[in-house]
Design an enzyme around this catalytic site. Structure first.
Site, PDB file in Angstrom:
ATOM      1  N   GLY A  40      48.066  48.949  65.933  1.00  0.00           N
ATOM      2  CA  GLY A  40      48.666  47.636  65.747  1.00  0.00           C
ATOM      3  C   GLY A  40      48.657  46.752  66.978  1.00  0.00           C
ATOM      4  O   GLY A  40      48.923  45.562  66.885  1.00  0.00           O
ATOM      5  N   CYS A 249      43.902  41.077  33.345  1.00  0.00           N
ATOM      6  CA  CYS A 249      42.580  40.497  33.576  1.00  0.00           C
ATOM      7  C   CYS A 249      41.929  40.189  32.231  1.00  0.00           C
ATOM      8  O   CYS A 249      41.868  41.048  31.350  1.00  0.00           O
ATOM      9  CB  CYS A 249      41.714  41.456  34.373  1.00  0.00           C
ATOM     10  SG  CYS A 249      39.973  40.953  34.455  1.00  0.00           S
ATOM     11  N   CYS A 252      38.594  42.673  31.974  1.00  0.00           N
ATOM     12  CA  CYS A 252      38.651  44.137  31.892  1.00  0.00           C
ATOM     13  C   CYS A 252      40.026  44.639  31.458  1.00  0.00           C
ATOM     14  O   CYS A 252      40.215  45.830  31.261  1.00  0.00           O
ATOM     15  CB  CYS A 252      38.253  44.769  33.224  1.00  0.00           C
ATOM     16  SG  CYS A 252      39.535  44.667  34.490  1.00  0.00           S
ATOM     17  N   CYS A 274      40.049  39.596  37.507  1.00  0.00           N
ATOM     18  CA  CYS A 274      40.152  40.400  38.726  1.00  0.00           C
ATOM     19  C   CYS A 274      39.454  39.700  39.886  1.00  0.00           C
ATOM     20  O   CYS A 274      38.343  39.204  39.749  1.00  0.00           O
ATOM     21  CB  CYS A 274      39.467  41.749  38.549  1.00  0.00           C
ATOM     22  SG  CYS A 274      40.372  42.904  37.537  1.00  0.00           S
ATOM     23  N   CYS A 280      36.365  45.333  38.619  1.00  0.00           N
ATOM     24  CA  CYS A 280      36.336  44.744  37.278  1.00  0.00           C
ATOM     25  C   CYS A 280      35.058  45.157  36.544  1.00  0.00           C
ATOM     26  O   CYS A 280      35.096  45.577  35.376  1.00  0.00           O
ATOM     27  CB  CYS A 280      36.429  43.223  37.400  1.00  0.00           C
ATOM     28  SG  CYS A 280      36.773  42.368  35.855  1.00  0.00           S
TER      29      CYS A 280
END
Lengths: 300, 202, 371
Positions: A40, A249, A252, A274, A280
């Site tokens: 980080g 979605c 899908c 998506c 997808c």
């Protein structure tokens, strides 16, 4: 087409494998190893001028170029999709300069370079996710001075961030950051996840894959090793939560994926699909016959 | 240096082998205590094993002063490194960006390497400790970032050296985010103990 | 049924074709040659060399042609090429006191040793469009050449005006390294990340690469009171200077060529402090080629950034090292501004979702309050 022809011979023209010279790669590699050792923390590095504009992925491209080996299989996404123009352009860059194999299938990739999304398909230990980062400093919009923010990180003095989040709640009843939502890495450094939607933040936590972040213009590299705690900043009475949609979605049927809103006509009618194009497409392929894959995916 | 007549073999293919070695080092650093066997390392030189030499070849250049423990500077190792990596050698371990030591003799020096500063902790040194053996079933238990639960490691050093090493590593870990990062090298094998790793005796 | 957009690759390739066609323009008009750009757009070439940090007239001219006259794009092309070049090492410091000037003026004395030499300047032109240039007549070009004054006779190079003054202690000594000093210690912005606080060599390097327009505005702001430092143009000189390099295997300096430079020594009033007597201070600007506006702006900003050194208040934008150095680079700036063209629809979707929820909540609250 002259442009394509001239670029196909990039390596023949004397450019090194993956474009960067070896000395530059060594410098970036040293920064990467330190970044992994201090999760980080933003390691300054001597970012080079790349043959693409700053702000268009030069940091991610330099990281990928420094780690790429001929055995890799590279996937490049922008907004979650393999076929957005900048993803196409960067993928092409590595095909030309490193002759590297590419894929759109998340699970087949050894390195995934991304802008603004983490794939929906869970990543594995053998994968590396490279983020393109515009502003690596999570405190930058609260304190524009590098000299100040460096001290804040040194002292773990993150008061300004907590005040900002608290003021959000006081004013709006919630934390009004929806992307690039700050995280605490390994309990020590407040870190910018890059402008991924906060929907993706939970995927960063204890992720088995190595996550590398490159900011070219700002000349910073940082990292999150595998299996490292990544906590989205929040308050006990206002816990962190991700975006959700009322619909699935339209292509899908996925219910727990990040959805793009698409305007489909001049009347403002819209549909939700998506953002992860590979996820997808694979779901739709599975629905059209190959059910084994669909079942495998539903396990997660 | 007149040509490469007296120079030992570095990487066969500096670009590809260097990249593969780096990937090995990165895999080790990201998964502390995991023993990674380098696939196409250089030969060893003098007292440097192939893995230690590979670290230096992969990461060092004119901008990174290198400290070699005195017992390692024999056999022209210093000249080889100047030739292959172009890195300046320093006789002050606290000035080395990279420091190479033997576990049997170098632990006192390890305690003296630079830890960086609070605002630039990345300036802490990278130390390479050559150990007699490495095994995934040793007396050490490792926890921290890069380790899912815990990982075991053995280094083939005696109890006294182990205790001394643990003391230095414990102090180093407590300084986080300052600190040095350690690579362990043995033959073609490499493992990492970055400053984030907590090392305990079983 | 909606189908996700495909074919990014074909679109990119078509865009490149259109770009090439547009660059060429009307093919019944003769194509520009690189030599024409190099010779006739000299000031554009000079700017591209300066901000591209690469002295190569032909390459800069080619970049301008490829960039269709967009100088920042040309600078970008030169920079990206420069990154790939091998480095042999630093040259010795150039001695601008050895310049046989093509132009040299000082605003602080009526006459100066070596004389005021106007050289090729727009300064006293009346800015009236010259329609005779539209005629593209070769006869006229010959006339111009025939009438040009002869180059001044070779004499000893004139001294730096500020050098004369600093002998009296009236002007601070130059920090420029003495003759024969090597520049081992000179930082290199293109090889090391910029950390703060920066020292003056690093600042000057940053300013030399910095955007002319940005420095112009920053310098201008100091004249209008945002960090005023009472500048005088001590000396501006334009001319060629020899560059020498010490190859390691030879161990002695070898002259490797000449570069044309513009140098500006700005003199600034300084009232003195508890520890220093009053004296004039300086700001310094140096560019490749003829970039006078840039050299002067650079000198103003250099001096403004030294406010702290003189214990002056430093609260104006041009005196803020981090602000100036972080935003001076036009290749960085243009990249980040223009990256807003890239798709951001995932982030926008995140914001949409949040704003909708917040509006819904606000409506509920209003409704509740009404009940």
């Amino acid at each position: 087409m002259t442009m394509a022809a001239s670029q196909e011979t990039l390596v023949d023209e004397g450019y090194n494998f993956a474009y960067l010279d070896e000395q530059t790669k060594r410098m970036i590699r040293r920064a990467l190893l330190k970044a992994i050792a201090i999760p980080g923390y933003q390691v300054p590095f001597a970012s080079r001028e790349m043959p693409m504009p700053y702000g268009w992925g030069t940091g991610g491209v330099q990281v990928t170029a420094a780690i790429l080996s001929p055995d890799d299989r590279l996937k490049v996404i922008d907004q979650g999709s393999d076929d957005t123009t900048n993803a196409v352009s960067i993928r092409k860059f590595f095909q030309k300069t490193a002759d590297v194999a590419t894929t759109e299938r998340t699970e087949d990739a050894t390195i995934i370079q991304t802008r603004h999304r983490i794939p929906e398909t869970p990543l594995s230990e053998d994968q590396i996710l490279v983020y393109q980062v515009p502003i690596p400093e999570p405190l930058r919009f609260l304190e524009p001075r590098e000299t100040e923010t460096r001290q804040m990180h040194a002292m773990s003095d993150y008061g300004v961030m907590h005040v900002k989040l608290y003021e959000d709640i006081a004013r709006h009843g919630r934390i009004v950051t929806s992307y690039d939502y700050p995280v605490l890495v390994n309990g020590r450094y407040v870190t910018a996840p890059s402008p991924t939607p906060k929907f993706d933040n939970p995927k960063m936590d204890s992720c088995p894959a190595l996550q590398l972040f490159g900011a070219g213009r700002e000349k910073r590299i940082y990292a999150i090793p595998p299996h490292t705690t990544v906590k989205s900043l929040d308050f006990e009475d206002h816990p962190f939560e991700v975006q959700r949609w009322d619909q699935a979605c339209a292509l899908c049927g996925a219910e727990h994926a990040f959805l793009d809103e698409v305007l489909v006509n001049d009347q403002g009618e819209r549909m939700f699909v998506c953002s992860d194009s590979d996820f997808c497409a694979q779901r739709r392929a599975a629905q059209n016959g190959d059910t084994s894959e669909l079942e495998a995916r539903d396990d997660r | 240096m007149n040509g490469t007549g007296g120079i030992v073999r570095a990487f066969d293919d500096p670009v590809v082998d260097g990249t593969l070695a780096f990937r090995g080092l990165m895999q080790a650093q990201a998964n502390p205590g995991r023993i990674v066997t380098l696939s196409r390392p250089p030969g060893g030189i003098g007292g440097l094993c192939p893995a230690a030499f590979a670290v230096l070849l992969t990461l060092c250049d004119s901008g990174t002063p290198l400290y070699l423990e005195p017992s390692l500077t024999s056999d022209g190792a210093a000249d080889h490194l100047r030739f292959h990596a172009g890195c300046p050698l320093t006789e002050d371990p606290s000035k080395g960006h990279f420091v190479v030591l033997n576990a049997e003799t170098g632990l006192a020096i390890l305690a003296r390497v630079t830890r960086g500063t609070a605002d630039y902790p990345d300036r802490g040194a990278t130390a390479i400790l050559q150990v007699p053996a490495m095994s995934p079933q040793g007396p050490l238990t490792l926890t921290g970032p890069g380790i899912e639960t815990s990982r075991r490691l053995g280094l083939g050093i005696d109890a006294q050296a182990t205790a001394a090493l643990l003391e230095i590593l414990g102090e180093n870990h407590a300084l986080f985010p300052m600190g040095f990062d350690l690579f362990l090298a043995c033959g073609r094998d490499i493992a990492a103990l970055p400053r984030t790793t907590k090392v305990e005796l079983n | 049924m909606y189908v996700a957009v495909k074919g990014g690759e074909a679109a990119i390739s078509a865009a490149h074709d259109l770009l090439a066609r547009d660059r060429r323009g009307d093919t019944s008009v003769a194509e520009l040659s690189v030599a024409q750009i190099r010779e006739q757009l000299k000031l554009a070439v000079d700017r591209v060399m300066t901000e591209g940090s690469l002295y190569d007239r032909d390459l800069a001219a080619l970049a301008i042609k490829q960039a269709r006259g967009d100088l920042i794009e040309a600078i970008f092309l030169v920079r990206a090429y420069r990154t790939t070049l091998p480095r042999f090492g630093p040259s010795l410091p150039v001695d601008t006191g050895q310049i046989q000037p093509d132009r040299r003026i000082s605003a602080i004395f009526k006459d100066i040793p070596g004389g005021q030499l106007l050289g090729p300047t727009f300064d006293y032109t009346h800015r009236l469009i010259d329609f005779t240039l539209a005629a593209e007549s070769e006869d006229q070009e010959e006339t111009v050449l025939a009438d040009s004054p002869d180059a001044p006779a070779a004499e000893d190079p004139p001294p730096h005006i500020l050098g004369i003054l600093s002998g009296e202690g009236l002007v601070e000594k130059s920090e420029v390294p003495a003759k024969g000093d090597t520049m081992e210690a000179a930082p290199d912005l293109t090889r090391d990340p910029l950390n703060f606080p920066a020292n003056r060599p690093l600042r000057l390097q940053n300013l030399a690469r910095g955007d002319e327009g940005f420095l112009l505005a920053m310098g201008y702001s100091t004249q209008r009171g945002y960090g005023r430092n009472h500048p005088f143009a001590g000396e501006i000189r334009l001319g060629k200077v020899a560059v020498s390099f010490v190859p390691e295997e030879l161990g002695f300096p070898v002259e490797i060529g000449e570069v044309e430079v513009t140098e500006c020594d700005m003199v600034n009033q300084f009232k003195g402090s508890a520890t220093q007597p009053p004296q004039f201070t300086r700001g310094y600007g140096l560019t490749f080629g003829h970039c006078e506006r840039k050299a002067m702006s650079m000198a103003l900003v250099d001096r403004a950034l030294r406010a702290e050194t003189y214990g002056e208040a430093s609260d104006a934008p041009a005196q803020d090292e981090e602000f100036v150095l972080s935003h001076s680079d036009n290749v960085q700036a243009t990249g980040f501004v223009e990256h807003l063209k890239l798709p951001h629809y995932v982030d926008f979707q995140s914001e949409l979702e949040m704003v909708r929820r917040m509006r819904l909540k606000a409506q509920e609250n209003t409704a509740e309050a009404a009940e």
